[in-house]
Design a protein around this motif. Structure first.
Motif, PDB file in Angstrom:
ATOM      1  N   SER A   1      20.518  32.240 -14.883  1.00  0.00           N
ATOM      2  CA  SER A   1      19.602  31.149 -15.232  1.00  0.00           C
ATOM      3  C   SER A   1      19.812  30.710 -16.677  1.00  0.00           C
ATOM      4  O   SER A   1      19.831  29.510 -16.981  1.00  0.00           O
ATOM      5  CB  SER A   1      18.147  31.595 -15.032  1.00  0.00           C
ATOM      6  N   TYR A   2      19.996  31.689 -17.557  1.00  0.00           N
ATOM      7  CA  TYR A   2      20.210  31.353 -18.967  1.00  0.00           C
ATOM      8  C   TYR A   2      21.573  30.687 -19.157  1.00  0.00           C
ATOM      9  O   TYR A   2      21.724  29.784 -19.989  1.00  0.00           O
ATOM     10  CB  TYR A   2      20.104  32.605 -19.836  1.00  0.00           C
TER      11      TYR A   2
ATOM     12  N   TYR B   1      21.089  27.232 -18.132  1.00  0.00           N
ATOM     13  CA  TYR B   1      20.337  26.567 -19.201  1.00  0.00           C
ATOM     14  C   TYR B   1      21.270  26.135 -20.334  1.00  0.00           C
ATOM     15  O   TYR B   1      21.178  25.008 -20.837  1.00  0.00           O
ATOM     16  CB  TYR B   1      19.258  27.509 -19.735  1.00  0.00           C
ATOM     17  N   MET B   2      22.193  27.013 -20.715  1.00  0.00           N
ATOM     18  CA  MET B   2      23.121  26.671 -21.789  1.00  0.00           C
ATOM     19  C   MET B   2      24.077  25.555 -21.367  1.00  0.00           C
ATOM     20  O   MET B   2      24.409  24.670 -22.161  1.00  0.00           O
ATOM     21  CB  MET B   2      23.910  27.909 -22.223  1.00  0.00           C
TER      22      MET B   2
ATOM     23  N   ARG C   1      23.423  23.223 -19.324  1.00  0.00           N
ATOM     24  CA  ARG C   1      22.667  21.984 -19.159  1.00  0.00           C
ATOM     25  C   ARG C   1      21.944  21.556 -20.434  1.00  0.00           C
ATOM     26  O   ARG C   1      21.237  20.547 -20.442  1.00  0.00           O
ATOM     27  CB  ARG C   1      21.642  22.166 -18.037  1.00  0.00           C
ATOM     28  N   ALA C   2      22.113  22.329 -21.499  1.00  0.00           N
ATOM     29  CA  ALA C   2      21.424  22.016 -22.755  1.00  0.00           C
ATOM     30  C   ALA C   2      21.966  20.724 -23.359  1.00  0.00           C
ATOM     31  O   ALA C   2      23.051  20.245 -22.997  1.00  0.00           O
ATOM     32  CB  ALA C   2      21.600  23.166 -23.737  1.00  0.00           C
TER      33      ALA C   2
ATOM     34  N   ASN D   1      21.114  31.659 -29.241  1.00  0.00           N
ATOM     35  CA  ASN D   1      21.330  31.553 -27.799  1.00  0.00           C
ATOM     36  C   ASN D   1      22.444  32.493 -27.336  1.00  0.00           C
ATOM     37  O   ASN D   1      22.340  33.124 -26.278  1.00  0.00           O
ATOM     38  CB  ASN D   1      21.684  30.119 -27.423  1.00  0.00           C
TER      39      ASN D   1
ATOM     40  N   LYS E   1      28.195  21.762 -26.159  1.00  0.00           N
ATOM     41  CA  LYS E   1      26.794  22.178 -26.153  1.00  0.00           C
ATOM     42  C   LYS E   1      26.418  22.960 -27.407  1.00  0.00           C
ATOM     43  O   LYS E   1      25.240  23.075 -27.737  1.00  0.00           O
ATOM     44  CB  LYS E   1      26.503  23.039 -24.916  1.00  0.00           C
TER      45      LYS E   1
END
Length: 286
Positions: free
Chosen positions: A25-26, A29-30, A32-33, A42, A74
């Motif tokens: 998930s993280y 998240y990265m 899609r950041a 991060n 990113k």
């Protein structure tokens, strides 16, 4: 379905599944950041999650490799500045994992297989070194024998292993779950798109963890000179979370509002069928 079986047990797999979901998930998240938004913080958070996961099951330290497959744009700094930091993070996690393995590996001596002299990691490794043909046999085994065996565990609700082990095959529920999964995978990419680099990196991570786990089983489970790896479907539940990233589906145009309504109806119907089916099969009292 097998993940539900493991989640209801007292196995360390519960922790492994939870941490793997958190790490993936993280990672998403990265990926899609917003551009130029990720910092060293991060990187550190993701590395710590992967370290905790790897301490539960050593091959899953490889999840930290996913750092290299987060799109460079990113990160706050450019690739030239980020690459050394990423490599350093991976190295730190790897070193800690190796040090931990030296501490935890002797506990294998207390297993019933070791106490009955059924395994010997040193002799097994020497056998592989002195018999190069065993390497090809090993890869043949993990691709053409172990994977088909494990697939039976995927389609069994309570089955934790291959076809010859106990399994409560509730075909109706399994079919419903797989239909639900297919629906989610089909609809999910309408708002998400991963770069080719991220997809290939996820696939690479899956391969590394699978081969690494099989090799560890060869040393710590199989008898010397044999390939009875004892691989179980439950060992690789976290890897299933990476497949939606690896597999690419062409975006399908939806009316968002209309689709969300149908999705909610579908989810409610799924949960209703799921609960009623379980109640009638396992808790029905005449």
């Amino acid at each position: 379905p097998i993940s539900m079986y493991q989640a209801s047990s007292s196995s360390i797999d519960c922790m492994i599944i939870g941490l793997s979901i958190l790490s993936i998930s993280y990672f998403i998240y990265m990926c899609r950041a917003q551009d130029n938004s990720l910092t060293i913080k991060n990187i550190a958070v993701f590395s710590i999650i992967c370290l905790l996961l790897g301490l539960c099951k050593l091959p899953y330290l490889a999840f930290v490799i996913l750092l290299l497959f987060v799109p460079s744009k990113k990160f706050e700094k450019d690739k030239k500045h980020n690459l050394p930091i990423l490599l350093l993070s991976i190295a730190i996690v790897a070193v800690i994992g190796i040090l931990w393995s030296k501490y935890s590996a002797p506990t294998l001596l207390h297993s019933w297989r070791s106490s009955h002299n059924l395994i010997n990691s040193t002799m097994q490794f020497n056998h592989v070194i002195h018999h190069p043909s065993s390497i090809s046999k090993f890869f043949y085994n993990i691709v053409f024998i172990e994977i088909p065996n494990m697939m039976t565990g995927v389609f069994s609700f309570f089955g934790a292993h291959q076809f010859h082990h106990y399994a409560d095959r509730y075909h109706f529920i399994t079919a419903i779950l797989l239909i639900y999964l297919a629906f989610v995978l089909w609809a999910y990419p309408r708002n998400v798109k991963f770069e080719l680099k991220t997809k290939l990196g996820s696939l690479f991570t899956v391969i590394v963890i699978y081969v690494g786990t099989c090799f560890i089983q060869l040393l710590t489970w199989a008898s010397v000179g044999y390939f009875n790896l004892g691989i179980s479907t439950r060992y690789f539940i976290p890897l299933f979370c990476l497949f939606p990233i690896v597999i690419w589906f062409k975006k399908i145009p939806f009316d968002a509002v209309k689709f969300d309504r149908y999705a909610m109806v579908f989810m409610i119907a799924f949960m209703a069928v799921f609960i009623i089916s379980f109640a009638t099969k396992y808790y029905w009292v005449i």
